[in-house]
Design an enzyme around this catalytic site. Structure first.
Site, PDB file in Angstrom:
ATOM      1  NE  ARG A 100      -2.566  -7.598  -4.447  1.00 25.36           N
ATOM      2  CZ  ARG A 100      -3.379  -7.935  -3.465  1.00 25.36           C
ATOM      3  NH1 ARG A 100      -2.931  -7.980  -2.241  1.00 25.36           N
ATOM      4  NH2 ARG A 100      -4.638  -8.246  -3.709  1.00 25.36           N
TER       5      ARG A 100
ATOM      6  CE  LYS B  70     -13.957  -7.014   3.845  1.00 26.30           C
ATOM      7  NZ  LYS B  70     -12.730  -6.502   3.224  1.00 26.30           N
TER       8      LYS B  70
ATOM      9  CB  SER C 295      -4.398  -6.616   4.589  1.00 25.48           C
ATOM     10  OG  SER C 295      -4.007  -5.372   4.081  1.00 25.48           O
TER      11      SER C 295
ATOM     12  CG  HIS D 205      -1.933  -0.989   1.364  1.00 25.71           C
ATOM     13  ND1 HIS D 205      -2.055  -1.823   2.447  1.00 25.71           N
ATOM     14  CD2 HIS D 205      -2.945  -1.313   0.526  1.00 25.71           C
ATOM     15  CE1 HIS D 205      -3.102  -2.630   2.274  1.00 25.71           C
ATOM     16  NE2 HIS D 205      -3.651  -2.344   1.113  1.00 25.71           N
TER      17      HIS D 205
HETATM   18  O1  PNS Z   1      -8.943  -2.937   0.342  1.00 26.24           O
HETATM   19  P1  PNS Z   1     -10.203  -3.469  -0.278  1.00 26.24           P
HETATM   20  O2  PNS Z   1     -11.010  -4.207   0.755  1.00 26.24           O
HETATM   21  O3  PNS Z   1      -9.924  -4.282  -1.499  1.00 26.24           O
HETATM   22  O4  PNS Z   1     -11.071  -2.190  -0.750  1.00 26.24           O
HETATM   23  C1  PNS Z   1     -12.316  -2.344  -1.371  1.00 26.24           C
HETATM   24  C2  PNS Z   1     -13.044  -0.996  -1.547  1.00 26.24           C
HETATM   25  C3  PNS Z   1     -13.076  -0.227  -0.229  1.00 26.24           C
HETATM   26  C4  PNS Z   1     -12.306  -0.167  -2.565  1.00 26.24           C
HETATM   27  C5  PNS Z   1     -14.469  -1.291  -2.053  1.00 26.24           C
HETATM   28  O5  PNS Z   1     -15.043  -2.291  -1.273  1.00 26.24           O
HETATM   29  C6  PNS Z   1     -15.384  -0.065  -2.052  1.00 26.24           C
HETATM   30  O6  PNS Z   1     -15.186   0.861  -2.801  1.00 26.24           O
HETATM   31  N1  PNS Z   1     -16.391  -0.069  -1.152  1.00 26.24           N
HETATM   32  C7  PNS Z   1     -17.300   1.045  -0.959  1.00 26.24           C
HETATM   33  C8  PNS Z   1     -18.716   0.692  -1.379  1.00 26.24           C
HETATM   34  C9  PNS Z   1     -18.894   0.902  -2.869  1.00 26.24           C
HETATM   35  O7  PNS Z   1     -18.747   1.974  -3.403  1.00 26.24           O
HETATM   36  N2  PNS Z   1     -19.218  -0.213  -3.560  1.00 26.24           N
HETATM   37  C10 PNS Z   1     -19.379  -0.234  -4.994  1.00 26.24           C
HETATM   38  C11 PNS Z   1     -18.058  -0.523  -5.667  1.00 26.24           C
HETATM   39  S1  PNS Z   1     -18.243  -0.680  -7.411  1.00 26.24           S
END
Ligand code: PNS
Length: 175
Positions: free
Chosen positions: A94, A41, A132, A17
């Protein structure tokens, strides 16, 4: 002034990150590292802990003249990005396996909010397998995570797992 949002769970932040943030600093004047508050979560670290860890870890990177902020958000990412007047969302990719999910999200986000671009960035090869989730898994099974996360994350993980019951974090809240 180019502002990007770098969203994620950051549970915990890894060197991958931080590498993406450092690279993002070459493209943007400001990056908001935005932690998703996800009641579904069961994170290891609370939002407050993740904010603290991130803020501390960011002191160790070379951000040049780029301003770095740590925030948290709830709900739709694009809505938050519009509220924060961001131009772009940064996501790290990645390996090829990340691409399909990231592409889906990027296209959905574009449909919801065409003004916001998603920028995919690649971390250094050395971090191409670091996540993570795996960091937590191998640490819990007794392996070292040195070099994969900032040293303060190692310290916070040690503290967390030394405390009774910490392996079963409660449902997430903002606190
Ligand atoms: O680190 P992560 O868990 O891969 O991050 C995922 C994240 C936070 C980018 C994604 O879950 C997100 O944007 N969540 C917010 C809700 C949202 O907008 N959902 C629609 C995505 S198309």
């Amino acid at each position: 002034m180019r502002r990007a949002i770098y969203p994620g769970s950051f549970d915990p932040v890894t060197n991958g990150h931080l590498d993406i943030i450092e690279r993002g600093c070459k493209l943007f004047d400001e990056i908001i590292i935005a932690i998703l508050v996800n009641p579904e979560k069961r994170p290891l670290f609370t939002i407050k802990e993740r904010r603290e860890i991130l803020s501390e870890a960011l002191k160790g990177i070379n951000s040049g003249s780029c301003r770095l902020l740590v925030e948290d958000f709830q709900g739709l990412l694009v809505q938050y990005a519009v509220e924060r007047e961001a131009d772009a969302i940064v996501r790290g990719i990645r390996a090829f396996s990340d691409y399909e999910y990231e592409l889906q999200m990027a296209l959905m986000n574009r449909r919801l909010e065409p003004r916001i671009e998603t920028v995919f960035m690649m971390p250094a090869e050395a971090y191409s397998y670091v996540s993570s989730r795996l960091v937590k898994e191998v640490y819990q099974l007794g392996a070292t995570i040195k070099g994969l996360v900032p040293s303060l994350v190692e310290d916070r993980m040690r503290e967390k797992f030394n405390k009774a019951g910490a392996t079963q974090p409660k449902t997430e809240t903002r606190a």
